[in-house]
Design a protein around this motif. Structure first.
Motif, PDB file in Angstrom:
ATOM      1  N   ALA A 100      -1.626  -0.222  -7.585  1.00 24.46           N
ATOM      2  CA  ALA A 100      -2.813   0.098  -8.386  1.00 24.46           C
ATOM      3  C   ALA A 100      -2.664   1.316  -9.293  1.00 24.46           C
ATOM      4  O   ALA A 100      -3.426   1.464 -10.249  1.00 24.46           O
ATOM      5  N   ASP A 126       1.428   3.295  -3.437  1.00 24.58           N
ATOM      6  CA  ASP A 126       0.234   3.605  -4.214  1.00 24.58           C
ATOM      7  C   ASP A 126       0.311   4.874  -5.063  1.00 24.58           C
ATOM      8  O   ASP A 126      -0.554   5.103  -5.898  1.00 24.58           O
ATOM      9  N   GLU A 173       0.798  -1.214   0.000  1.00 21.99           N
ATOM     10  CA  GLU A 173       0.000   0.000   0.000  1.00 21.99           C
ATOM     11  C   GLU A 173       0.838   1.276   0.000  1.00 21.99           C
ATOM     12  O   GLU A 173       0.418   2.299  -0.515  1.00 21.99           O
ATOM     13  N   GLU A 191      -2.410  -4.420  -4.065  1.00 21.25           N
ATOM     14  CA  GLU A 191      -3.200  -3.186  -4.131  1.00 21.25           C
ATOM     15  C   GLU A 191      -2.352  -1.922  -4.150  1.00 21.25           C
ATOM     16  O   GLU A 191      -2.726  -0.942  -4.757  1.00 21.25           O
ATOM     17  N   GLY A 206      -4.500  -5.533  -7.893  1.00 20.32           N
ATOM     18  CA  GLY A 206      -3.740  -4.296  -7.750  1.00 20.32           C
ATOM     19  C   GLY A 206      -3.077  -3.826  -9.024  1.00 20.32           C
ATOM     20  O   GLY A 206      -2.498  -2.748  -9.063  1.00 20.32           O
TER      21      GLY A 206
END
Length: 158
Positions: A115, A91, A88, A112, A137
Motif C-alpha cells: 500500500a 508496508d 503486510e 495490502e 493494496g
C-alpha cells in the motif's frame, strides 16, 4: 544491528542464512530467497536493497517481515510461494526501481502490504494468484514506467 551493508548478492536458502542477514541495514546487490523450510522471513533492520529482491519457491513461507525496507533498487519478484497469505511485512516499501511481479502465489489473498508503493519504474505484473480478491493494496501507486498486466487471478473482483 551492523553499521555497514552486506556487500554483493545474498541468497537465503536455509534458516541459518536468514539469521546471518538479520543485522544488516542494506544489501548492495540482489537478495534472493528460495528456502523450502523457511516459514517466516523476518529481516527487521533491512532498509534497502541495491538490486533485486526475489522471493520464490519458498514452499513453507507464510509471511514476509521487512519492517524497515523502503526501497528496492531493481526488480521485486514474489513468485511461486504456495502458502504465502499476505504481504503486510512490505508496508514500508515506497519505491521499486525496476519491475514488480507478483505471480503464482496460490494462497495470497491481499496486496495490502504494498500500500505504500508510489512508484514502479518498470512493468507491473499480477498474475496467477488463485485467491487474490482485490488490488486494493496498490492504492498509493501513481507511476508505472512500463506495462501494467493483471490476469489469471481467478477470484479477483476489484
Amino acid at each position: 544491528m551492523a553499521d555497514h551493508c552486506y556487500e554483493g548478492n545474498f541468497t537465503i536458502a536455509t534458516i541459518p542464512d536468514a539469521a546471518e542477514l538479520v543485522p544488516y541495514p542494506c544489501v548492495t546487490g540482489n537478495l534472493t530467497v528460495n528456502s523450502p523450510g523457511l516459514t517466516v522471513l523476518d529481516l527487521p533492520y533491512l532498509e534497502w536493497i541495491g538490486g533485486d529482491l526475489v522471493v520464490y519457491s519458498s514452499l513453507s513461507l507464510t509471511s514476509l517481515d521487512f519492517d524497515s525496507l523502503t526501497s528496492v533498487g531493481d526488480d521485486l519478484v514474489i513468485a511461486s510461494n504456495p502458502v504465502l497469505t499476505g504481504m503486510e511485512g512490505l508496508d514500508g516499501l515506497t519505491e521499486v526501481a525496476g519491475r514488480l511481479e507478483v505471480r503464482s502465489n496460490e494462497a495470497l489473498a491481499s496486496l495490502e502490504g504494498l500500500a505504500s508503493i508510489a512508484s514502479v519504474a518498470g512493468h507491473l505484473e499480477i498474475q496467477g494468484n488463485a485467491t487474490l480478491t482485490s488490488l486494493g493494496g496498490l492504492g498509493s501507486l501513481t507511476t508505472v514506467g512500463g506495462n501494467f498486466h493483471v490476469y489469471n487471478n481467478a477470484t479477483l473482483t476489484s
